[in-house]
Each structure stands twice: as C-alpha cells, then as structure tokens.
Design a protein around this motif. Sequence first.
Motif, mmCIF file in Angstrom:
data_model
loop_
_atom_site.group_PDB
_atom_site.id
_atom_site.type_symbol
_atom_site.label_atom_id
_atom_site.label_comp_id
_atom_site.label_asym_id
_atom_site.label_seq_id
_atom_site.Cartn_x
_atom_site.Cartn_y
_atom_site.Cartn_z
ATOM 1 N N THR A 99 1.078 -1.586 0.103
ATOM 2 C CA THR A 99 0.575 0.078 -0.311
ATOM 3 C C THR A 99 0.755 0.516 0.321
ATOM 4 O OG1 THR A 99 -1.453 -1.051 1.098
ATOM 5 C CG2 THR A 99 -1.928 1.216 0.865
ATOM 6 N N ALA A 156 -6.417 9.169 -0.789
ATOM 7 C CA ALA A 156 -6.357 7.442 -0.560
ATOM 8 C C ALA A 156 -5.317 6.748 -1.061
ATOM 9 C CB ALA A 156 -7.578 6.519 -1.132
ATOM 10 N N SER A 169 -2.773 0.242 -3.564
ATOM 11 C CA SER A 169 -2.877 -1.338 -3.387
ATOM 12 C C SER A 169 -2.436 -1.640 -4.294
ATOM 13 C CB SER A 169 -3.369 -1.342 -2.419
ATOM 14 O OG SER A 169 -3.289 -1.283 -1.037
ATOM 15 N N THR A 205 -14.592 1.065 3.295
ATOM 16 C CA THR A 205 -14.185 2.145 2.791
ATOM 17 C C THR A 205 -12.393 0.924 3.052
ATOM 18 O OG1 THR A 205 -13.096 2.389 5.399
ATOM 19 C CG2 THR A 205 -14.328 3.968 4.295
ATOM 20 N N ASN A 206 -12.196 -0.271 2.794
ATOM 21 C CA ASN A 206 -11.337 -1.358 2.916
ATOM 22 C C ASN A 206 -11.149 -1.142 1.558
ATOM 23 O OD1 ASN A 206 -11.603 -3.011 5.652
ATOM 24 N ND2 ASN A 206 -10.385 -1.350 5.592
ATOM 25 N N THR A 207 -9.758 -2.097 1.325
ATOM 26 C CA THR A 207 -9.260 -1.879 0.123
ATOM 27 C C THR A 207 -8.547 -3.871 0.024
ATOM 28 O OG1 THR A 207 -7.982 0.037 -0.939
ATOM 29 C CG2 THR A 207 -7.330 -2.360 -1.454
ATOM 30 N N THR A 226 -10.837 -1.489 -4.379
ATOM 31 C CA THR A 226 -11.568 -0.795 -3.211
ATOM 32 C C THR A 226 -12.866 -0.719 -3.100
ATOM 33 O OG1 THR A 226 -9.418 0.885 -2.718
ATOM 34 C CG2 THR A 226 -11.089 1.098 -1.778
ATOM 35 N N GLN A 276 -15.427 2.003 -3.869
ATOM 36 C CA GLN A 276 -15.441 2.615 -5.860
ATOM 37 C C GLN A 276 -15.825 2.000 -6.854
ATOM 38 O OE1 GLN A 276 -10.808 2.912 -6.454
ATOM 39 N NE2 GLN A 276 -11.013 4.590 -5.121
ATOM 40 N N SER A 335 -19.654 -5.079 -2.942
ATOM 41 C CA SER A 335 -19.452 -4.476 -1.813
ATOM 42 C C SER A 335 -20.709 -4.206 -0.514
ATOM 43 C CB SER A 335 -19.323 -2.805 -2.646
ATOM 44 O OG SER A 335 -20.593 -1.917 -2.832
#
Length: 312
Positions: free
Chosen positions: A81, A103, A106, A225-227, A256, A259, A266
């Motif tokens: 990251t 942001a 990664s 909000t995580n990748t 992510t 996104q 998601s």
Amino acid sequence: MRRLAALFVVPTLLLAAACGGSNNKGSSSSSASGLPAITAGAKFGTKPTVAKGKGDPPKTLVTATPVEGDGAVVKKSDYITVNYSGQIYASGKVFDNSYDRGAPFSTQIGTSQVIKGWDQALVGKKVGSRVEMTIPPNLAYGSQAQSSIPANSTLVFVVDVVAATQVPTTAKGTVQQQNDASLPKIGTNTDGKAPSLTVPTAKTPPTKLVSNYVIEGNGKTVKSTNTVVVHYVGALWKTGKPFDSSYTKGQPVTFTLNQLSVKGLSQGLVGKKAGSRVLLVIPPSLGFGTTAQTGIPANSTLAFSVDILAVL
C-alpha cells in the motif's frame, strides 16, 4: 478478470499494467544523479513537489531513498500500500498522484502487476520509506502512449511505502453448512484452485442480495472503505455458465470496495472476515441492471464465490 476490469478504479500507473514507522527527516535529491530535486513536501506522507529533469534523462533505472523506514522489508509477491506522485522527466508535468485522491493505492509487487520500474525499485525497500525513482521508457510504457504520458517518456516517481502484506492463496477457516437447496453450492477446497460453483436448476433467483459464509475465516472484518485482495468465480444464474474468474488469470484481484460500480459486490463483502469464502447472489438492481456486458445479458442475476484473502 478482464471482463470485470470496469468494476475497479485503476490509476494511470496500472493502465499498462504491516505498517511501519518512518524517519521524517526528508532530504532532497540531486538532479545531477538523474533524480530531479524534491523541492517541497519532503517528509514521508506529504505530497511532494519535484523539479523537472535537467539534461538528458538516464538510460537506466535510478533510485534513492530520501526517507528510510524502519518497517518490514518488501518482498516479491507482497501486496503493498503506497502513496505516490508521477511526472514526466522532461517537462515536470504530473500525470497522476494518489495524494489528491485522499487514499493510498494497493497492488502486488514484483509480479508484473505494475510497470517494471516499480517492480525493480520497490522490492527490498522497507515499509515507512520514501523512494524516488527515475524510470527509462523500457521499464515504463515504452513506445506506447498512455493517457497524458507521451510515447518513449522517462518518468519520475516519488513513492511512500505505507504497508506490505503477504497474502495467502486461498480461504481457510470453518466450513459452514450449505443446506438451502434454492441457493448455489460452492466447493470447500483450500488448495488454491478455483472452487466449484453450481447454480440450482429450475429455481427462481432471489430478488434481494444473498451473502453467506461458505468458509468462515478469522481475519479482519471488512469495512466499506477497505481495499481487499480476492479470488473469485462469477456465473450467470440463468445458465449456470461462468462468465469470469480471477483463477484463470492466475492472480487475485485488488480493489477498494467503495469504488466498485457493482454494488452487490461491495455490499456483500462488508462485514465479512478476511480468510473467508463467501457466496454472493446479486440481483440485477445491484449488478449491471438493464445494461448488457460482454457475456452478461441485461437484467442478469449473478452468482459469485469470493475468497477474501486479505484486507489491506
């Protein structure tokens, strides 16, 4: 994987293609070495301003570590990251940076997921380091123009290595019962190969999102909000025919969650744990809706097996 590429927001960098502390005593690079000077934002984690290159660009990769971190050493195949800024050597024009997006980015490193200059420059660096690199065209995009990057461009990057994570090849945890005959059945193998995904015949698809554990891991709980790093297989409910699989490419996918344009992916992964295998059944309203995709008719219900390999 290519078919679902439109689901992911991909930085310019990729269009070809455990946190540690840092010493924030930034230092500028010398343009005489082929590395243009960092004129502002020298500390790790701050957006840098870099001068344009002077004279002929170097013909080979040139790197420096103006800030040396004290975290883990980045290894080949790690998922890193980073925050970064990239610009054209000759003009100093910035073509992409993650700092303005607010942001970090990664990717897997050392496995041709990014341009060769990154693979060569970042393996072996420590988490918490700032790395500056000047990358000749043969280690970047070569004779192919990319967006605002002209063909045969030498590139300059400043990269802050925020984290590095080793990712397993498969979900591992507690196998869950799959007793609902109206839902797809997913294989529970943990050998790193694609699991089976069997859609029930002559069944009406669910009208709401289904998100069930097949194997329940014990890692971090996924947030919106995580990748995440995932392996997946996707199939059409109507025919049971697979339309996409990351296994066929031989590489997991990193994205992510907030996104993604396919909301069912998601929403279905949020709240699940890393290390898990998850069954998702996505109705058209949370998939592609009335818009047909290659191999996916309009108004299709989609079934997925998703291994959540890591939360970055």
